[in-house]
Design a protein around this motif. Structure first.
Motif, PDB file in Angstrom:
ATOM      1  N   SER A  32      49.845-131.598 -33.429  1.00 37.10           N
ATOM      2  CA  SER A  32      50.070-132.558 -32.351  1.00 37.10           C
ATOM      3  C   SER A  32      49.028-132.404 -31.256  1.00 37.10           C
ATOM      4  O   SER A  32      48.538-133.402 -30.699  1.00 37.10           O
ATOM      5  N   THR A  33      48.674-131.160 -30.951  1.00 35.90           N
ATOM      6  CA  THR A  33      47.640-130.914 -29.953  1.00 35.90           C
ATOM      7  C   THR A  33      46.312-131.503 -30.400  1.00 35.90           C
ATOM      8  O   THR A  33      45.614-132.175 -29.624  1.00 35.90           O
ATOM      9  N   GLU A  36      46.391-135.310 -30.177  1.00 35.19           N
ATOM     10  CA  GLU A  36      46.277-135.810 -28.805  1.00 35.19           C
ATOM     11  C   GLU A  36      44.848-135.680 -28.280  1.00 35.19           C
ATOM     12  O   GLU A  36      44.363-136.557 -27.552  1.00 35.19           O
ATOM     13  N   ARG A  39      43.020-138.454 -29.896  1.00 35.20           N
ATOM     14  CA  ARG A  39      43.343-139.723 -29.226  1.00 35.20           C
ATOM     15  C   ARG A  39      42.521-139.885 -27.951  1.00 35.20           C
ATOM     16  O   ARG A  39      41.956-140.946 -27.668  1.00 35.20           O
ATOM     17  N   TYR A  40      42.437-138.794 -27.184  1.00 38.50           N
ATOM     18  CA  TYR A  40      41.694-138.852 -25.921  1.00 38.50           C
ATOM     19  C   TYR A  40      40.222-139.159 -26.165  1.00 38.50           C
ATOM     20  O   TYR A  40      39.660-140.100 -25.580  1.00 38.50           O
ATOM     21  N   ALA A 181      52.249-130.704 -23.414  1.00 37.56           N
ATOM     22  CA  ALA A 181      51.440-131.687 -22.688  1.00 37.56           C
ATOM     23  C   ALA A 181      50.508-131.000 -21.705  1.00 37.56           C
ATOM     24  O   ALA A 181      49.354-131.407 -21.519  1.00 37.56           O
ATOM     25  N   VAL A 184      47.400-129.729 -23.505  1.00 38.34           N
ATOM     26  CA  VAL A 184      46.435-130.799 -23.776  1.00 38.34           C
ATOM     27  C   VAL A 184      45.703-131.199 -22.494  1.00 38.34           C
ATOM     28  O   VAL A 184      44.467-131.277 -22.466  1.00 38.34           O
TER      29      VAL A 184
END
Length: 205
Positions: A32-33, A36, A39-40, A181, A184
């Motif tokens: 997940s990290t 993300e 995604r960024y 979160a 990240v």
């Protein structure tokens, strides 16, 4: 390269009728990290260097996925600078003065660079990581062995802060999503600075 493994150990001895080790912390938290961060950078496109986001299979079977990819990329003469791996980052460390620990802490200057760019202790030294040889037990290891470039794993599992390691209780509701979160958001400027540095500043000691 920014990576993590997404598989787990599967079916194990049942506990209260549950026999599936879902692996939320080990290692959906790491994947997940990575997703993300992908995604960024995919959205913001702030990277000067090329990035590979890799999610590996068969880590629990002996790092098979990462070994395969490291060999394939080496055969193709890919110029790999560094490999940054994420393993079990779903719950925070307790009573530590750093956000995460770094496996192979003393092998390179990655910790000091990470801390300098984040302006806080984002990466620390965990004695148990060295005691249990964690540097060679996650997907950073094949890139270290095959490429001999700085390859490390960030983690927040210290053997005292999570009771469900390789058990059926490693479920999503055990994860601290605010903590994840924060990892990240804290790492984005660190990664940007490392990626965009004009020189390959991460070096083995």
């Amino acid at each position: 390269m920014i990576g993590a493994h997404y598989d787990h150990i599967g079916a194990i001895a049942p506990e209260n009728g549950d026999y599936i080790a879902n692996g939320a912390n080990d290692n959906a938290s790491g994947t997940s990290t990575v997703l993300e961060l992908a995604r960024y950078f995919g959205t913001q496109k702030t990277n000067e260097r090329s990035l590979i986001f890799a999610l590996f299979s068969a880590e629990e079977k002996g790092l098979l996925g990462s070994k395969h990819l490291a060999k394939k990329l080496k055969e193709k003469d890919l110029d790999l600078y560094t490999m940054l791996n994420f393993e079990m980052v779903g719950v925070p460390l307790q009573n530590r003065d750093y956000l995460m620990y770094l496996t192979g802490y003393n092998l390179s200057n990655l910790a000091s660079i990470s801390n300098s760019y984040s302006e806080q202790n984002v990466a620390g030294f965990l004695p148990k990581a060295k005691e249990f040889n964690l540097f060679n037990r996650s997907d950073n290891a094949p890139f270290h062995e095959i490429y001999n470039v700085p390859s490390h794993t960030y983690s927040t599992f210290d053997f005292t802060n999570f009771d469900h390691y390789h058990q059926v209780g490693d479920e999503a509701d055990e994860m601290d999503f605010d903590h994840m979160a924060n990892i990240v958001n804290t790492l984005i400027p660190v990664m940007e600075s490392i990626i965009n540095s004009p020189e390959k500043e991460i070096k083995y000691n």
